[in-house]
Structures are given as structure tokens and as C-alpha cells.
Write a protein that holds these residues in place. Sequence first.
Motif, mmCIF file in Angstrom:
data_model
loop_
_atom_site.group_PDB
_atom_site.id
_atom_site.type_symbol
_atom_site.label_atom_id
_atom_site.label_comp_id
_atom_site.label_asym_id
_atom_site.label_seq_id
_atom_site.Cartn_x
_atom_site.Cartn_y
_atom_site.Cartn_z
ATOM 1 N N LEU A 202 29.137 -16.145 -16.722
ATOM 2 C CA LEU A 202 29.793 -17.131 -15.858
ATOM 3 C C LEU A 202 30.332 -18.302 -16.663
ATOM 4 C CD1 LEU A 202 27.385 -17.207 -12.781
ATOM 5 C CD2 LEU A 202 29.646 -16.163 -12.933
ATOM 6 N N MET A 203 29.612 -18.712 -17.706
ATOM 7 C CA MET A 203 30.116 -19.806 -18.532
ATOM 8 C C MET A 203 31.382 -19.397 -19.277
ATOM 9 S SD MET A 203 26.911 -21.973 -20.104
ATOM 10 C CE MET A 203 26.071 -20.587 -20.851
ATOM 11 N N TYR A 204 31.436 -18.144 -19.731
ATOM 12 C CA TYR A 204 32.666 -17.662 -20.358
ATOM 13 C C TYR A 204 33.833 -17.711 -19.376
ATOM 14 C CZ TYR A 204 30.841 -15.898 -24.819
ATOM 15 O OH TYR A 204 30.320 -15.795 -26.071
ATOM 16 N N ILE A 205 33.560 -17.344 -18.106
ATOM 17 C CA ILE A 205 34.631 -17.314 -17.105
ATOM 18 C C ILE A 205 35.073 -18.721 -16.726
ATOM 19 C CG2 ILE A 205 35.194 -16.628 -14.741
ATOM 20 C CD1 ILE A 205 33.281 -14.258 -15.084
ATOM 21 N N TRP A 206 34.116 -19.621 -16.526
ATOM 22 C CA TRP A 206 34.430 -20.954 -16.008
ATOM 23 C C TRP A 206 34.865 -21.934 -17.094
ATOM 24 C CZ3 TRP A 206 29.509 -21.375 -12.459
ATOM 25 C CH2 TRP A 206 29.715 -20.609 -11.322
ATOM 26 N N GLU A 210 40.420 -19.266 -21.857
ATOM 27 C CA GLU A 210 41.478 -18.921 -22.794
ATOM 28 C C GLU A 210 40.937 -18.867 -24.218
ATOM 29 O OE1 GLU A 210 44.519 -21.772 -22.339
ATOM 30 O OE2 GLU A 210 44.898 -21.337 -20.211
ATOM 31 N N PRO A 211 41.556 -18.044 -25.087
ATOM 32 C CA PRO A 211 41.100 -17.971 -26.488
ATOM 33 C C PRO A 211 41.199 -19.296 -27.230
ATOM 34 C CG PRO A 211 42.524 -16.115 -25.941
ATOM 35 C CD PRO A 211 42.602 -17.067 -24.791
ATOM 36 N N SER A 212 42.013 -20.217 -26.722
ATOM 37 C CA SER A 212 42.153 -21.513 -27.392
ATOM 38 C C SER A 212 40.957 -22.435 -27.166
ATOM 39 C CB SER A 212 43.427 -22.210 -26.902
ATOM 40 O OG SER A 212 43.388 -22.405 -25.491
ATOM 41 N N CYS A 213 40.091 -22.061 -26.247
ATOM 42 C CA CYS A 213 38.903 -22.885 -25.968
ATOM 43 C C CYS A 213 37.826 -22.579 -27.011
ATOM 44 C CB CYS A 213 38.390 -22.630 -24.559
ATOM 45 S SG CYS A 213 39.598 -22.940 -23.258
ATOM 46 N N LEU A 214 38.121 -22.881 -28.239
ATOM 47 C CA LEU A 214 37.245 -22.472 -29.336
ATOM 48 C C LEU A 214 35.887 -23.155 -29.288
ATOM 49 C CD1 LEU A 214 39.789 -22.371 -32.308
ATOM 50 C CD2 LEU A 214 38.916 -20.473 -30.938
ATOM 51 N N LEU A 215 35.854 -24.443 -28.931
ATOM 52 C CA LEU A 215 34.583 -25.160 -28.939
ATOM 53 C C LEU A 215 33.627 -24.603 -27.901
ATOM 54 C CD1 LEU A 215 33.018 -27.470 -30.231
ATOM 55 C CD2 LEU A 215 33.953 -29.007 -28.476
ATOM 56 N N ASN A 216 34.116 -24.395 -26.686
ATOM 57 C CA ASN A 216 33.259 -23.832 -25.644
ATOM 58 C C ASN A 216 32.848 -22.405 -25.977
ATOM 59 O OD1 ASN A 216 33.434 -26.196 -24.273
ATOM 60 N ND2 ASN A 216 34.718 -25.428 -22.606
ATOM 61 N N ILE A 217 33.764 -21.643 -26.546
ATOM 62 C CA ILE A 217 33.411 -20.273 -26.958
ATOM 63 C C ILE A 217 32.299 -20.313 -28.006
ATOM 64 C CG2 ILE A 217 34.253 -18.219 -28.162
ATOM 65 C CD1 ILE A 217 36.954 -18.678 -26.837
ATOM 66 N N ALA A 268 39.272 -32.447 -20.114
ATOM 67 C CA ALA A 268 39.146 -31.249 -20.947
ATOM 68 C C ALA A 268 39.968 -30.107 -20.359
ATOM 69 C CB ALA A 268 37.681 -30.841 -21.060
ATOM 70 N N GLN A 269 40.684 -29.401 -21.206
ATOM 71 C CA GLN A 269 41.628 -28.380 -20.752
ATOM 72 C C GLN A 269 40.960 -27.031 -20.480
ATOM 73 O OE1 GLN A 269 44.831 -29.083 -20.118
ATOM 74 N NE2 GLN A 269 44.332 -31.209 -20.618
ATOM 75 N N CYS A 270 39.712 -26.869 -20.879
ATOM 76 C CA CYS A 270 39.066 -25.557 -20.788
ATOM 77 C C CYS A 270 38.067 -25.473 -19.644
ATOM 78 C CB CYS A 270 38.386 -25.220 -22.109
ATOM 79 S SG CYS A 270 39.557 -25.024 -23.476
ATOM 80 N N VAL A 271 38.278 -26.207 -18.586
ATOM 81 C CA VAL A 271 37.392 -26.164 -17.432
ATOM 82 C C VAL A 271 38.201 -25.677 -16.243
ATOM 83 C CG1 VAL A 271 35.878 -27.466 -15.906
ATOM 84 C CG2 VAL A 271 35.979 -28.044 -18.330
ATOM 85 N N THR A 272 37.941 -24.449 -15.833
ATOM 86 C CA THR A 272 38.650 -23.904 -14.678
ATOM 87 C C THR A 272 37.870 -24.091 -13.398
ATOM 88 O OG1 THR A 272 37.650 -21.715 -15.003
ATOM 89 C CG2 THR A 272 39.725 -22.159 -16.118
ATOM 90 N N LYS A 273 36.562 -24.295 -13.546
ATOM 91 C CA LYS A 273 35.732 -24.506 -12.362
ATOM 92 C C LYS A 273 35.883 -25.938 -11.900
ATOM 93 C CE LYS A 273 32.551 -23.257 -9.372
ATOM 94 N NZ LYS A 273 32.805 -22.237 -8.372
ATOM 95 N N ALA A 274 36.375 -26.162 -10.682
ATOM 96 C CA ALA A 274 36.602 -27.521 -10.195
ATOM 97 C C ALA A 274 35.271 -28.219 -9.995
ATOM 98 C CB ALA A 274 37.366 -27.483 -8.871
ATOM 99 N N GLU A 275 35.068 -29.300 -10.753
ATOM 100 C CA GLU A 275 33.819 -30.032 -10.646
ATOM 101 C C GLU A 275 33.919 -31.167 -9.639
ATOM 102 O OE1 GLU A 275 31.157 -29.118 -11.963
ATOM 103 O OE2 GLU A 275 31.805 -27.674 -13.457
#
Length: 398
Positions: A202-206, A210-217, A268-275
Motif C-alpha cells: 500500500l505504501m508503494y501504491i500511495w 512513479e519511478p521518480s519518487c526515489l526517496l520514498n521508494i 511533496a509530489q509523490c503523495v497520491t493518497k489525499a491526506e
Amino acid sequence: MEEGTTNSTMDRYAKLMKGTWFSQFWNGSNPWMARYVYGLIFLLATWLAWAVRDYGHTTMKEMERFKGCRGGIECLGTEGVLRVSLGCCIFYFVMFLSTAGTSKLCEGRELWHSGWWSAKILLMIGLTVVPFFVPSYVIRFYGEVAHFGAGVFLVIQLISIISFITWLNDCCQPDKNADGCHVHVMLLATTAYVVCMLGIILMYIWYAPEPSCLLNIFFITWTLVLLQLMTSVSLHPKVNAGLLTPGFMGIYLVFLCWCAVRSEPPEAQCVTKAEGSTKGDWLSIITFVVAVFAIVIATFSTGIDSKCFQFRKNETEEEDDVPYGFGFFHFVFATGAMYFAMLLISWNTHHTMKRWTIDVGWTSTWVRIVNEWLAACIYIWMVVAPIVWKSRQVAESV
């Protein structure tokens, strides 16, 4: 006369210990009731710090001493949190100094810990008001000290959680009933690993869409690596700790990683889950309230777990022994006061927080990540250390 009073007190405490939770709370001053009162005081201080941060600007901006606050009116909320935290910290530190070393229920320090509530409430009120008249540079210095104190709290909490997980694993060892217990342990371990993998997916999905989200990956993948490392160490023939302990530790690491990536700032650009953490909607309010109560519960549960920090464990406990370490209890709450301040200002004394937000910012993210890595290191050391010490003893004997 003194002996009769002691016997009477012990008889009353013996009845309380055999009674229900309500009887322990309502039937007079006692250490079992006192810990909940201290927890309530801590909760009120936390809510006061939040109220000062989010709604104290209109009141504070009229006070002359706040006009020198770095950043103008916008940093009054941060200073207000630190001032409330300072008063709360001093209160519990005074209680720590006055109760440290208490071992028996009938000592005078136990009466001070469990009673004298009128005096302690007045002391708490006074210590809450006085910091608002302290110069700003003193508050900024306390803010720097609070970083260290909050770190101490996190380390104590880590050790307490790991000790609880180890204790739970020992309780589930299949020594007495090999067939039944072994099945239960395997079911719990399997469930723990399923929860870990589900959380990572789920963390990978949310948080890494994108592959550009290197830090979160990197954060999420490294959590998976730590889970594998803890499992490998636990299953090593010399350690033989089983799967249950690393499974529960994995859940804790996944939770810390989730807290870390969730603490990233809204831009942050790598958060797709609306907080929705910056809009003040009902979901943000619920999240904030739950987070505040979680802080209090974590501080309370860690404070009464002083036994995991005893180097010499007493095999037998006497009836007049204190149920928990009073000094350690108050010390944890003193560092917890620094911890809630850091969460409310996102570990940055010059950071402006928006309403109904808590622990948001890159500093908060990195604190959580370091906390996760430290948790894995402490766990691995706790399972490996006995083998290392035993090997050294064998080498020295030879």
C-alpha cells in the motif's frame, strides 16, 4: 503507632489490588489511581499547547514580551507550544527528583506521589503560567534542548516496545503445550508478515506512484530489507528466536515508515493518497485527535514499564513494593512533554504549523526514518548480544 498506620495502609492497598479497576481509581489516593491522574494532566497540557499554537495568536500578539519573537506574529504559536511544554516538563522533572528511588508503598515519597493533589495542581498551574514571562531566547534554548529530550523519549519507547514484543514471544513459546502453542505462534507470525507485506504494498501504491519518487521508494524498500534482515538474524541457529518476534517488529517498522512518508509536507509530489491535513476538514480533525491521544497513551504505557530497564530483575516481589517505578514514570513524562512539543512544531523551532496538523515536514520525516532504523538496530543487538557475551565468557574461561 507508626507500625499500626503502616499495617492499615498495607491492608487498604491489598484490598485495592484485589479489587476492580474502578475500586482502585475511586477509593482514595493510591499509586494505581495516581498514574491516571498524571496522564490526565499530561493530556490537558498537550491540548493547551495545541490551543496556544492554533488559537493563541490574537491573545499573545498584545503581550510586549512576544514582540521580539523571531519571525513576527507567525512564530508565536511555536513559542507558545514550547512555553507550555517547558512548564509541563519542569513539573514532571520536579516530581522525578522528589520520588526517584521510592521502593516501598508506605514511604513518605509514595504519599507525595499519590496524594497532595491540591498542592500539585497549584504547582502545575504556576509552572504553566511562569514560562509565558520568560524571555524568548530562553525559550529558543529550551527548544534546542527539547530535541535531545524528545530523542531520549523515543529511545526509551523503542526499548519498551521491543521488550514487550520479546515478552510476548516468550509467553507464546511452545514449551508446555507443543501442539497447540506451536499452531498459535505460526498463525500469529503468518498474520504479522501478511500485515507487513500488505502495508509495504500500500505504501508503494500511495507514496511511490512513479519511478521518480526515489526517496520514498528507498524508504519503503529499505523497510523491506530491514524486515528480511531481522528475520534472517532471528532464524539463525545460534539465535533461534523464531518468526513471531521479527514479525511483530516488522509491523512496528512498517508503521514507522508509514508515519515518515505521511509526514512529508503537502507540496511533496509523490503523495497520491489525499491526506487533507492542511484543509482543516473533519478527517484532519479526527486524525489530529487520535494522534494526540496516541501520544498520551504511548507516554503512559512507557512510563509504567520501568521493569524492562532494570538490570537486576527481582525474582520475588514483596507486597509492599511499589507497582511501578515512580521516578522513571515521571522522567518519561518529562521527556514526553518535550516530545509532544516537537510533534506540534514538527521538530523545527522556526517552522509555522497550520491548524489541525501535527508532525508534518521533512524534519519529522527524517526523525521517523532514523527512529525506524534505530529500532531495527536495537532489536538485532538485543537478540545477538547474549550470544556475544556468552562467547566472550567462554573465551575468557579458556
